[in-house]
Design a protein around this motif. Structure first.
Motif, PDB file in Angstrom:
ATOM      1  N   PRO A 145       4.124  18.420  12.816  1.00  0.00           N
ATOM      2  CA  PRO A 145       3.776  18.637  11.400  1.00  0.00           C
ATOM      3  C   PRO A 145       4.164  20.029  10.903  1.00  0.00           C
ATOM      4  CG  PRO A 145       2.036  17.435  12.482  1.00  0.00           C
ATOM      5  CD  PRO A 145       3.005  17.837  13.569  1.00  0.00           C
ATOM      6  N   THR A 146       4.175  21.024  11.796  1.00  0.00           N
ATOM      7  CA  THR A 146       4.568  22.381  11.398  1.00  0.00           C
ATOM      8  C   THR A 146       6.052  22.475  11.050  1.00  0.00           C
ATOM      9  OG1 THR A 146       4.848  22.898  13.752  1.00  0.00           O
ATOM     10  CG2 THR A 146       2.755  23.509  12.729  1.00  0.00           C
ATOM     11  N   GLU A 147       6.830  21.462  11.440  1.00  0.00           N
ATOM     12  CA  GLU A 147       8.271  21.445  11.148  1.00  0.00           C
ATOM     13  C   GLU A 147       8.589  20.708   9.846  1.00  0.00           C
ATOM     14  OE1 GLU A 147       9.851  21.311  15.779  1.00  0.00           O
ATOM     15  OE2 GLU A 147       9.488  19.423  14.710  1.00  0.00           O
ATOM     16  N   ILE A 148       7.549  20.178   9.198  1.00  0.00           N
ATOM     17  CA  ILE A 148       7.753  19.381   7.985  1.00  0.00           C
ATOM     18  C   ILE A 148       7.376  20.210   6.761  1.00  0.00           C
ATOM     19  CG2 ILE A 148       7.055  17.290   6.754  1.00  0.00           C
ATOM     20  CD1 ILE A 148       6.393  16.092   9.519  1.00  0.00           C
ATOM     21  N   ASP A 149       8.248  20.244   5.771  1.00  0.00           N
ATOM     22  CA  ASP A 149       8.025  21.044   4.569  1.00  0.00           C
ATOM     23  C   ASP A 149       7.007  20.401   3.637  1.00  0.00           C
ATOM     24  OD1 ASP A 149       9.868  22.940   5.359  1.00  0.00           O
ATOM     25  OD2 ASP A 149      11.544  21.955   4.314  1.00  0.00           O
ATOM     26  N   ARG A 150       6.173  21.244   3.087  1.00  0.00           N
ATOM     27  CA  ARG A 150       5.299  20.897   1.970  1.00  0.00           C
ATOM     28  C   ARG A 150       4.452  19.645   2.210  1.00  0.00           C
ATOM     29  NH1 ARG A 150      10.174  22.143   0.140  1.00  0.00           N
ATOM     30  NH2 ARG A 150      10.711  19.975  -0.252  1.00  0.00           N
ATOM     31  N   LEU A 151       3.719  19.633   3.305  1.00  0.00           N
ATOM     32  CA  LEU A 151       2.755  18.554   3.506  1.00  0.00           C
ATOM     33  C   LEU A 151       1.683  18.630   2.432  1.00  0.00           C
ATOM     34  CD1 LEU A 151       2.260  18.594   7.385  1.00  0.00           C
ATOM     35  CD2 LEU A 151       3.352  16.802   6.033  1.00  0.00           C
ATOM     36  N   SER A 152       1.238  17.469   1.965  1.00  0.00           N
ATOM     37  CA  SER A 152       0.287  17.419   0.865  1.00  0.00           C
ATOM     38  C   SER A 152      -0.835  16.437   1.167  1.00  0.00           C
ATOM     39  CB  SER A 152       1.009  16.989  -0.416  1.00  0.00           C
ATOM     40  OG  SER A 152       0.095  16.596  -1.420  1.00  0.00           O
ATOM     41  N   LEU A 193       0.823  -1.208   0.000  1.00  0.00           N
ATOM     42  CA  LEU A 193       0.000   0.000   0.000  1.00  0.00           C
ATOM     43  C   LEU A 193       0.860   1.263   0.000  1.00  0.00           C
ATOM     44  CD1 LEU A 193      -2.771   1.463   0.392  1.00  0.00           C
ATOM     45  CD2 LEU A 193      -2.433   1.164   2.854  1.00  0.00           C
ATOM     46  N   LEU A 194       1.967   1.242   0.734  1.00  0.00           N
ATOM     47  CA  LEU A 194       2.758   2.448   0.953  1.00  0.00           C
ATOM     48  C   LEU A 194       3.774   2.731  -0.146  1.00  0.00           C
ATOM     49  CD1 LEU A 194       3.531   2.041   4.763  1.00  0.00           C
ATOM     50  CD2 LEU A 194       1.690   3.372   3.717  1.00  0.00           C
ATOM     51  N   LYS A 195       4.155   1.731  -0.912  1.00  0.00           N
ATOM     52  CA  LYS A 195       5.211   1.902  -1.914  1.00  0.00           C
ATOM     53  C   LYS A 195       4.878   3.034  -2.892  1.00  0.00           C
ATOM     54  CE  LYS A 195       7.862  -2.349  -2.070  1.00  0.00           C
ATOM     55  NZ  LYS A 195       8.279  -3.528  -2.847  1.00  0.00           N
ATOM     56  N   GLY A 196       5.876   3.896  -3.119  1.00  0.00           N
ATOM     57  CA  GLY A 196       5.706   4.993  -4.060  1.00  0.00           C
ATOM     58  C   GLY A 196       5.099   6.234  -3.463  1.00  0.00           C
ATOM     59  N   HIS A 197       4.878   6.227  -2.144  1.00  0.00           N
ATOM     60  CA  HIS A 197       4.248   7.376  -1.492  1.00  0.00           C
ATOM     61  C   HIS A 197       5.149   7.958  -0.408  1.00  0.00           C
ATOM     62  CE1 HIS A 197       0.247   6.763  -3.325  1.00  0.00           C
ATOM     63  NE2 HIS A 197       0.552   5.478  -3.264  1.00  0.00           N
ATOM     64  N   ARG A 198       4.946   9.233  -0.133  1.00  0.00           N
ATOM     65  CA  ARG A 198       5.590   9.869   1.018  1.00  0.00           C
ATOM     66  C   ARG A 198       4.802   9.454   2.259  1.00  0.00           C
ATOM     67  NH1 ARG A 198       5.723  16.343   2.167  1.00  0.00           N
ATOM     68  NH2 ARG A 198       7.634  16.442   3.418  1.00  0.00           N
ATOM     69  N   VAL A 199       5.500   8.918   3.266  1.00  0.00           N
ATOM     70  CA  VAL A 199       4.828   8.273   4.389  1.00  0.00           C
ATOM     71  C   VAL A 199       5.142   8.971   5.706  1.00  0.00           C
ATOM     72  CG1 VAL A 199       4.577   6.127   5.696  1.00  0.00           C
ATOM     73  CG2 VAL A 199       4.863   6.047   3.197  1.00  0.00           C
ATOM     74  N   PHE A 200       4.089   9.190   6.504  1.00  0.00           N
ATOM     75  CA  PHE A 200       4.231   9.732   7.849  1.00  0.00           C
ATOM     76  C   PHE A 200       3.579   8.787   8.851  1.00  0.00           C
ATOM     77  CE2 PHE A 200       4.458  13.384   5.051  1.00  0.00           C
ATOM     78  CZ  PHE A 200       5.580  14.041   5.537  1.00  0.00           C
ATOM     79  N   ILE A 201       4.228   8.610   9.983  1.00  0.00           N
ATOM     80  CA  ILE A 201       3.686   7.800  11.071  1.00  0.00           C
ATOM     81  C   ILE A 201       3.265   8.766  12.170  1.00  0.00           C
ATOM     82  CG2 ILE A 201       4.138   5.977  12.742  1.00  0.00           C
ATOM     83  CD1 ILE A 201       6.431   5.048  10.843  1.00  0.00           C
TER      84      ILE A 201
END
Length: 341
Positions: free
Chosen positions: A81-88, A18-26
Motif C-alpha cells: 500500500p505504501t507504493e500506491i499513490d493517493r489512497l483514499s 457493487l464495484l462499478k465506478g470505484h477504484r478497487v484494491f484486492i
C-alpha cells in the motif's frame, strides 16, 4: 458473532455491480501464500473481463521461495500500500483468503466492502458483499466463478490457480471438498504441468533448514499433542510447514508450532483428523491473550507482545502455552463425548 459455515448466496455479478465506478484494491493477508496470490490474481482477471480494473496489494512480505517464484515467473504486479499513490477512504477494498480484523490483515486505507474467503467465519465486521465457502482452497471459489461466467482461461491463469489449489490442500490430502475436485478437473486440463513441477520442487530454501533444526531440537510431546518453539522470527508459511512436519511423529495427532513475531508469538497448528477442530482449539487456547482460528485440520494464531508477560518469563511461557492447549483439548473432547452420547 455470525458463524457462517456454508456458502452465502451472493453472486459474482452482484460484486461487479457493487464495484462499478470505484477504484478497487484486492488485499491478501500480510504474508501471502500461493493460494492467496492465486485468488487475488484470478479475481483481478475476472474483474478485468467485466471491465473493472483493480490492483493487488498486501502488507508484510512474501517470504517463501515458491511464492516469490510464482510472482516473478509470471511477472505479477503486486504492491505494498505504501507504493500506491493517493489512497483514499473512498477506495473499495476486497479482502481475499481472510477477513478484516484477523491478526494477519493490516488495516488498509479505504472501505472494505467485500470479502472472499474459505476459512471459518470469525470477524464481526459487516461487509456489503460476502462470498464465503468452506473448501480446501480460496482459489476454488474464484475458479468456480470463472467456470460459471464462461470466461476464457489461458495456460498462465490456469497454472496459477491450480498451484494455489494444490498448495492449500497439500496436494489434495487435506480439507478437499467437492468444489475443489470440480475446479481441479477444470484447471488440470489447461495448466502448464512443467511449471507446476518447477514450483513444487522449489519449496525449500537452505535458510529454512535452520527453522526445521530449531523445531526438532525443541520438540516436546504431551499425550497426543506435539509442541515446538522456533526461537527467532520466520515466515508464516515456514511455521506451518514445520507444524505439518511434526505430524510425521507417530504419537502426534495435533502439532502446535510457534515462533517469535514482533515481540509476541506467531502460531500454526495442524491435526491429522478434522474430528478435533484445531481452528476452534487455537481460538480457545489463545483467548484473551491473542487470537486465532482456521480450518478443522489447519489453523493459525498470534499472542500479542503486550500479552506475553501474562504467561510468565522464560520457560514459564512454554509451560503456560502447553497447559492452555492441553486444557482446551480436553474440554473440546469432553464436549464431543457428550454430544455423541
Amino acid at each position: 458473532m455470525i458463524d457462517w459455515e456454508c456458502e452465502m448466496g451472493n453472486s459474482f455479478l452482484d460484486l461487479v455491480k457493487l464495484l462499478k465506478g470505484h477504484r478497487v484494491f484486492i488485499q491478501t493477508h500480510d504474508f501471502p501464500d500461493p493460494d492467496a496470490i492465486a485468488t487475488a490474481y484470478g479475481l483481478q482477471e475476472l474483474l478485468k473481463w467485466k471491465g473493472i480494473s483493480s490492483e493487488i496489494c498486501y502488507f508484510g512480505s512474501i517470504d517463501k521461495i515458491n511464492t516469490k517464484l510464482l510472482v516473478e515467473e509470471y511477472h505479477m504486479d503486486i504492491y505494498k500500500p505504501t507504493e500506491i499513490d493517493r489512497l483514499s477512504e473512498e477506495d473499495y477494498v476486497i479482502t481475499v483468503d481472510g477477513q478484516k480484523d484477523n491478526s494477519n490483515f493490516t488495516d488498509m486505507t479505504g472501505a472494505e466492502v467485500a470479502c472472499i474467503d474459505h476459512h471459518p467465519w470469525s470477524t464481526q465486521y459487516t461487509y456489503q458483499f460476502v462470498k464465503h465457502t468452506i473448501c480446501g482452497a480460496c482459489s476454488s471459489i474464484i475458479t468456480d466463478w470463472i467456470i460459471e461466467a464462461g470466461m476464457p482461461v489461458d495456460r498462465k491463469l490456469a497454472t496459477i490457480l491450480l498451484y494455489g489449489l494444490k498448495m492449500d490442500t497439500q496436494s489434495f490430502s487435506t480439507g478437499v471438498t467437492a468444489l475443489d475436485i470440480k475446479t481441479f478437473g477444470f484447471l488440470n486440463e489447461l495448466a502448464d504441468k512443467a511449471m507446476l513441477s518447477f514450483f513444487e520442487n522449489s519449496e525449500l530454501e537452505l535458510s529454512d533448514l535452520r527453522a526445521y533444526g530449531a523445531a526438532i531440537e525443541n520438540v516436546t510431546v504431551y499425550e497426543d499433542m506435539g509442541f515446538s518453539y522456533i526461537p527467532f522470527e520466520c515466515p508464516d508459511g515456514l511455521i506451518a510447514a514445520v507444524a505439518e512436519f511434526l505430524l510425521a511423529i507417530s504419537s502426534v495427532s495435533i502439532a502446535v508450532v510457534y515462533a517469535n513475531r514482533n515481540g509476541g508469538l506467531k502460531f500454526s497448528a495442524r491435526s491429522v483428523s478434522p474430528e478435533l477442530n484445531v481452528g476452534r482449539l487455537i481460538r480457545k487456547a489463545l483467548a484473551e491473550i491473542g487470537n486465532g482460528g482456521g480450518h478443522a485440520t489447519m489453523a493459525g494464531g498470534i499472542i500479542f507482545r503486550e500479552s506475553l508477560a501474562l504467561l510468565g518469563k522464560g520457560r514459564e511461557i512454554e509451560y503456560s502455552i502447553r497447559d492452555r492447549f492441553l486444557k482446551n483439548e480436553k474440554l473440546i473432547k469432553e464436549e464431543m463425548r457428550l454430544v455423541n452420547v
